[in-house]
Design a protein around this motif. Structure first.
Motif, PDB file in Angstrom:
ATOM      1  N   GLY A  45       0.906  -1.329   0.012  1.00  0.00           N
ATOM      2  CA  GLY A  45      -0.037   0.070  -0.041  1.00  0.00           C
ATOM      3  C   GLY A  45       0.716   1.219   0.132  1.00  0.00           C
ATOM      4  N   ILE A  46       0.248   2.341  -0.091  1.00  0.00           N
ATOM      5  CA  ILE A  46       0.919   3.805  -0.291  1.00  0.00           C
ATOM      6  C   ILE A  46       0.024   4.558   0.321  1.00  0.00           C
ATOM      7  CG2 ILE A  46       0.422   4.240  -2.498  1.00  0.00           C
ATOM      8  CD1 ILE A  46       3.713   5.126  -2.602  1.00  0.00           C
ATOM      9  N   HIS A  47       0.577   5.656   1.265  1.00  0.00           N
ATOM     10  CA  HIS A  47      -0.142   6.886   1.686  1.00  0.00           C
ATOM     11  C   HIS A  47      -0.113   8.029   0.472  1.00  0.00           C
ATOM     12  CE1 HIS A  47      -0.149   6.247   6.047  1.00  0.00           C
ATOM     13  NE2 HIS A  47       0.742   5.241   5.760  1.00  0.00           N
ATOM     14  N   LEU A  48      -1.067   8.810   0.276  1.00  0.00           N
ATOM     15  CA  LEU A  48      -0.854   9.775  -0.747  1.00  0.00           C
ATOM     16  C   LEU A  48      -1.570  11.128   0.044  1.00  0.00           C
ATOM     17  CD1 LEU A  48      -2.006   8.616  -3.983  1.00  0.00           C
ATOM     18  CD2 LEU A  48       0.231   8.735  -3.466  1.00  0.00           C
ATOM     19  N   GLY A  49      -0.539  11.876   0.714  1.00  0.00           N
ATOM     20  CA  GLY A  49      -0.764  13.019   1.295  1.00  0.00           C
ATOM     21  C   GLY A  49      -1.400  14.133   0.228  1.00  0.00           C
ATOM     22  N   PRO A  50      -1.981  15.107   0.931  1.00  0.00           N
ATOM     23  CA  PRO A  50      -2.589  16.181   0.098  1.00  0.00           C
ATOM     24  C   PRO A  50      -1.626  16.724  -0.777  1.00  0.00           C
ATOM     25  CG  PRO A  50      -3.190  16.526   2.605  1.00  0.00           C
ATOM     26  CD  PRO A  50      -2.157  15.318   2.607  1.00  0.00           C
ATOM     27  N   ALA A  95      -7.893  17.793   6.705  1.00  0.00           N
ATOM     28  CA  ALA A  95      -6.922  17.859   5.568  1.00  0.00           C
ATOM     29  C   ALA A  95      -7.365  18.678   4.286  1.00  0.00           C
ATOM     30  CB  ALA A  95      -6.536  16.358   5.268  1.00  0.00           C
ATOM     31  N   ARG A  96      -8.481  18.443   3.911  1.00  0.00           N
ATOM     32  CA  ARG A  96      -9.209  19.098   2.546  1.00  0.00           C
ATOM     33  C   ARG A  96      -9.345  20.372   2.972  1.00  0.00           C
ATOM     34  NH1 ARG A  96     -11.765  13.984   2.202  1.00  0.00           N
ATOM     35  NH2 ARG A  96     -13.420  14.507   3.665  1.00  0.00           N
ATOM     36  N   GLU A  97      -9.781  20.948   4.314  1.00  0.00           N
ATOM     37  CA  GLU A  97      -9.866  22.297   4.413  1.00  0.00           C
ATOM     38  C   GLU A  97      -8.751  23.022   4.691  1.00  0.00           C
ATOM     39  OE1 GLU A  97     -12.382  22.824   7.667  1.00  0.00           O
ATOM     40  OE2 GLU A  97     -14.130  22.075   6.633  1.00  0.00           O
ATOM     41  N   ASN A  98      -7.630  22.325   5.357  1.00  0.00           N
ATOM     42  CA  ASN A  98      -6.038  23.132   5.571  1.00  0.00           C
ATOM     43  C   ASN A  98      -5.302  22.886   4.767  1.00  0.00           C
ATOM     44  OD1 ASN A  98      -6.885  24.333   8.448  1.00  0.00           O
ATOM     45  ND2 ASN A  98      -7.899  22.357   8.426  1.00  0.00           N
TER      46      ASN A  98
END
Ligand code: FAD
Length: 382
Positions: A45-50, A95-98
């Motif tokens: 798996g992998i994380h995808l940050g903003p 995360a979406r907002e900031n």
């Protein structure tokens, strides 16, 4: 008639695919050469940050990824033995907002397949292992293992930790084995229903010298995944990974929380990978050649930001070519290096130290970054 230079990208990993897609979108005649005959869906798996999702927006696959991935509301850090919470980092809506985009976790194979599908398939070549480059003329001449040669005005080395391009620039030097390995396993969430335990969407279980990071890799939460960091003094296998076993996992995580034991009990297949690093490179580009991603800053994966740095590199490189004008590629490459070196080196260091989000901290310097919008620093004259 296109007057942009022709560009060759060596390697269609996550960094190379991002570079190829963004260059082709910007109108550069770009060919991507990959040594593998094909890609398979390896269990990871992998994380995808903003910070990465903003690049995915430009590539045009943000919505598909949002639909494909799991959206954790928090990154939890917990004591591996007692389960006590050490940090609760808000993601999800916060995360979406900031930070300007979602934080998701996905199956690496699904992400890679989607990214590769964004490339112009007529200019994507598999089974093409670069063995040499000659950068002494007006064009770079590339030689491949099958004996064929190709030319391009500029060549991007996105060829990973054992980069042939890096070797060309800096000479042969094996990456450093960090002394840690990572076990990777995908677990069917169906199996976990047998346990009266809470399997959180994104949680890292820590103890002094090892950890287990766990998260869903699909939006429907049918596949759960763990990746570890465990000390192992030597790596003499000569391969990029080997098989591990449930028994080995039990030994490595003896005394850990019942939730971790349940994950080990449900493990069917688990692989073990050496974690490799390099110290920051003194040279990222020379003449018509330039490096990105693991080719120039491989790191331990403990911030879940290695591929993110490769993808950010790709975005910044294309931005700098556009900003300076590709005819002046040497200044464009230096602008790129100037704007990537400090950040990539800092992420390498924090990953090495394995301190990221262990306690509550503000992750904005990583997640709020946007390679297309961050003010550009100008190179200091040498
Ligand atoms: P690669 O992905 O290695 O791609 C290089 C490509 O070049 C490959 O396809 C290779 O076949 C090809 N190639 C190599 N040599 C040649 C040649 N001579 N000719 C042609 N092609 C060639 N990062 C994250 O952002 N989030 C995470 O959650 C995360 N988890 C990780 C977990 C583990 C256990 C590990 C080991 C890494 C993790 N990473 C993570 C890091 C991430 O995997 C790498 O940083 C990322 O894959 C680097 O991308 P890249 O394109 O630079 O190199």
């Amino acid at each position: 008639m296109n007057n942009k230079p022709t560009i060759a990208v060596i390697g269609a990993g996550l960094g190379g695919a991002a570079a190829g897609a963004l260059l082709q979108k910007a109108g550069y005649p770009t060919k991507v050469y990959e040594q593998a005959p094909a890609f398979t869906r390896l269990g990871a798996g992998i994380h995808l940050g903003p910070n990465v999702m903003k690049v995915m927006r430009r590539i045009g696959i943000e919505e598909k990824l949002n639909a494909m991935g799991s959206h954790p509301d928090y990154w939890f850090s917990r004591n591996g033995m007692t389960g006590e919470y050490q940090s609760r980092i808000p993601l999800g809506e916060f995360a979406r907002e900031n930070y300007g985009a979602a934080y998701i976790t996905v199956h690496r194979g699904d992400l890679h397949e989607l990214m590769v599908s964004t490339l112009d398939q007529d200019n994507l070549y598999f089974d093409k292992r670069l063995v040499d480059v000659d950068d002494s003329g007006g064009k770079v001449v590339m030689t491949f293992a099958d004996g064929s040669t190709e030319e391009a005005d500029l060549v991007i080395g996105a060829d990973g930790v054992n980069s042939r391009l890096r070797e060309k620039l800096l000479g042969p030097e094996a990456p450093i084995y960090s002394g840690w390995v990572a076990h990777r396993a995908i677990i069917s969430a169906e199996k976990l229903k047998a346990y009266d335990l809470d399997f959180e969407a994104c949680v890292k279980w820590w103890s002094e010298d090892r950890h287990m990071m766990v998260y869903f890799v699909t939006g429907d939460e049918k596949e759960y995944y763990y990746v570890t960091g465990v000390p192992e003094p030597d790596w003499n296998h000569g391969t990029s990974f080997v098989d591990s076993s449930r028994e080995e996992m039990r030994k490595a995580f003896e005394g850990y929380h019942p939730t971790v034991q349940a994950l080990i009990d449900c493990t069917e297949t688990v692989t073990k990978w050496p974690l490799l690093e390099r110290n920051p490179l003194p040279l990222w580009h020379e003449n018509r050649l330039v490096l990105l991603g693991d080719a120039c800053h491989p790191m331990k994966p403990h911030m879940a930001q290695g591929a993110a740095m490769a993808i950010e590199d790709a975005a910044m490189l294309v931005r700098c070519l556009e900003e300076v004008g590709a005819a002046d590629y040497q200044n464009a490459f230096e602008l790129y290096r100037t704007n990537r070196f400090e950040r990539a080196s800092r992420v390498q260091q924090v990953s090495h130290d394995n301190t990221w989000l262990r306690e509550d901290e503000d992750p904005a310097w990583v997640f709020a970054y946007d390679p297309f919008e961050v003010p550009l620093k100008q190179p200091t004259s040498q």
